[in-house]
Design an enzyme around this catalytic site. Structure first.
Site, mmCIF file in Angstrom:
data_model
loop_
_atom_site.group_PDB
_atom_site.id
_atom_site.type_symbol
_atom_site.label_atom_id
_atom_site.label_comp_id
_atom_site.label_asym_id
_atom_site.label_seq_id
_atom_site.Cartn_x
_atom_site.Cartn_y
_atom_site.Cartn_z
ATOM 1 N N ARG A 113 13.292 58.036 -5.455
ATOM 2 C CA ARG A 113 13.208 59.466 -5.123
ATOM 3 C C ARG A 113 14.574 60.120 -4.967
ATOM 4 O O ARG A 113 14.708 61.333 -5.125
ATOM 5 C CB ARG A 113 12.326 59.674 -3.883
ATOM 6 C CG ARG A 113 10.849 59.441 -4.191
ATOM 7 C CD ARG A 113 9.976 59.677 -2.970
ATOM 8 N NE ARG A 113 10.146 58.676 -1.947
ATOM 9 C CZ ARG A 113 9.468 57.541 -1.866
ATOM 10 N NH1 ARG A 113 8.541 57.261 -2.762
ATOM 11 N NH2 ARG A 113 9.683 56.675 -0.890
ATOM 12 N N GLU A 120 11.688 48.935 6.008
ATOM 13 C CA GLU A 120 10.641 49.171 7.015
ATOM 14 C C GLU A 120 9.362 48.429 6.627
ATOM 15 O O GLU A 120 8.657 47.906 7.468
ATOM 16 C CB GLU A 120 10.384 50.680 7.156
ATOM 17 C CG GLU A 120 9.609 51.045 8.406
ATOM 18 C CD GLU A 120 9.162 52.490 8.427
ATOM 19 O OE1 GLU A 120 9.421 53.233 7.467
ATOM 20 O OE2 GLU A 120 8.513 52.871 9.410
HETATM 21 P P1 AMP Z 1 14.956 52.138 5.261
HETATM 22 O O1 AMP Z 1 15.766 51.144 4.467
HETATM 23 O O2 AMP Z 1 14.090 51.482 6.295
HETATM 24 O O3 AMP Z 1 15.831 53.239 5.831
HETATM 25 O O4 AMP Z 1 13.936 52.795 4.241
HETATM 26 C C1 AMP Z 1 14.317 53.836 3.430
HETATM 27 C C2 AMP Z 1 13.674 53.767 2.082
HETATM 28 O O5 AMP Z 1 12.288 53.449 2.145
HETATM 29 C C3 AMP Z 1 13.752 55.117 1.404
HETATM 30 O O6 AMP Z 1 14.056 54.897 0.031
HETATM 31 C C4 AMP Z 1 12.394 55.734 1.593
HETATM 32 O O7 AMP Z 1 11.970 56.374 0.431
HETATM 33 C C5 AMP Z 1 11.465 54.589 1.939
HETATM 34 N N1 AMP Z 1 10.710 54.783 3.187
HETATM 35 C C6 AMP Z 1 10.816 54.032 4.317
HETATM 36 N N2 AMP Z 1 9.975 54.437 5.272
HETATM 37 C C7 AMP Z 1 9.331 55.505 4.768
HETATM 38 C C8 AMP Z 1 8.338 56.408 5.306
HETATM 39 N N3 AMP Z 1 7.849 56.267 6.545
HETATM 40 N N4 AMP Z 1 7.924 57.424 4.510
HETATM 41 C C9 AMP Z 1 8.418 57.563 3.259
HETATM 42 N N5 AMP Z 1 9.336 56.752 2.704
HETATM 43 C C10 AMP Z 1 9.793 55.729 3.441
#
Ligand code: AMP
Length: 173
Positions: free
Chosen positions: A61, A98
């Site tokens: 995205r 996550e």
């Molecule tokens: P993180 O590495 O945990 O910061 O996760 C970020 C990546 O995962 C980004 O590329 C987001 O698009 C996706 N992502 C993680 N959690 C979510 C969420 N709750 N809603 C949408 N996208 C998420």
């Protein structure tokens, strides 16, 4: 005003892609031309006139925003992609997110040494994805001057993984 409109358009999807995850669906922002333009305006305001010459975008995205920003500000775009997608010589790093785990890659020749780079993704959650992306940019010779997100889930404390980098998020939960 514009941020409120963008915030109102972001949808919560419970239990996607896994139970317990509240997914922030940004697709309504993309499908509305006024909201998409506002989003790009806000990002451009953050990184213009700072000597930044490239936007590094996180799969997938991040690509959507980076393309429009680069066209607007006459910057080059660099792709940070999931493993196995980039065809030339890469640097790669694995990490946990996550939901699940992932390996990201960047082309080794993405930057001139010390070139100023803005990193962009749609959402900051735990910060693992962005932290690995910063590391890949630095390995490839870039200097991260700004990190941009449309959405930040502040309660997950992703900023703590990003040290003292200059971070901007339009919508913070
Ligand atoms: P993180 O590495 O945990 O910061 O996760 C970020 C990546 O995962 C980004 O590329 C987001 O698009 C996706 N992502 C993680 N959690 C979510 C969420 N709750 N809603 C949408 N996208 C998420």
């Amino acid at each position: 005003m514009s941020v409120e409109k963008i915030t109102a358009a972001i949808r919560d999807i419970p239990d996607f892609p896994k139970e317990g995850i509240l997914f922030k669906d940004i697709t309504p922002v993309l499908s509305d031309p006024e909201l998409f333009k506002m989003t790009i305006d806000i990002f451009c305001e953050q990184i213009k006139d700072k000597g930044i010459t490239k936007v590094a975008a996180i799969d997938a995205r991040g690509f959507i925003f980076a393309g429009a920003i680069c066209d607007r500000l006459n910057m080059g775009m660099v792709l940070i992609r999931k493993q196995g997608k980039l065809p030339y010589k890469t640097y790669e790093e694995a990490y946990d997110l996550e939901y699940g785990s992932n390996t990201l890659a960047i082309h080794q020749d993405s930057f001139e040494e010390g070139e100023k780079v803005a990193l962009i993704d749609d959402l900051l959650a735990t910060g693992g994805t962005a932290a690995v992306s910063v590391s890949l940019i630095e390995k490839a010779g870039g200097e991260v001057a700004k990190i941009l997100f449309l959405v930040e889930l502040a309660f997950l404390k992703g900023r703590e993984k990003l040290g003292d980098h200059d971070i901007f998020a339009s919508v913070i939960y």
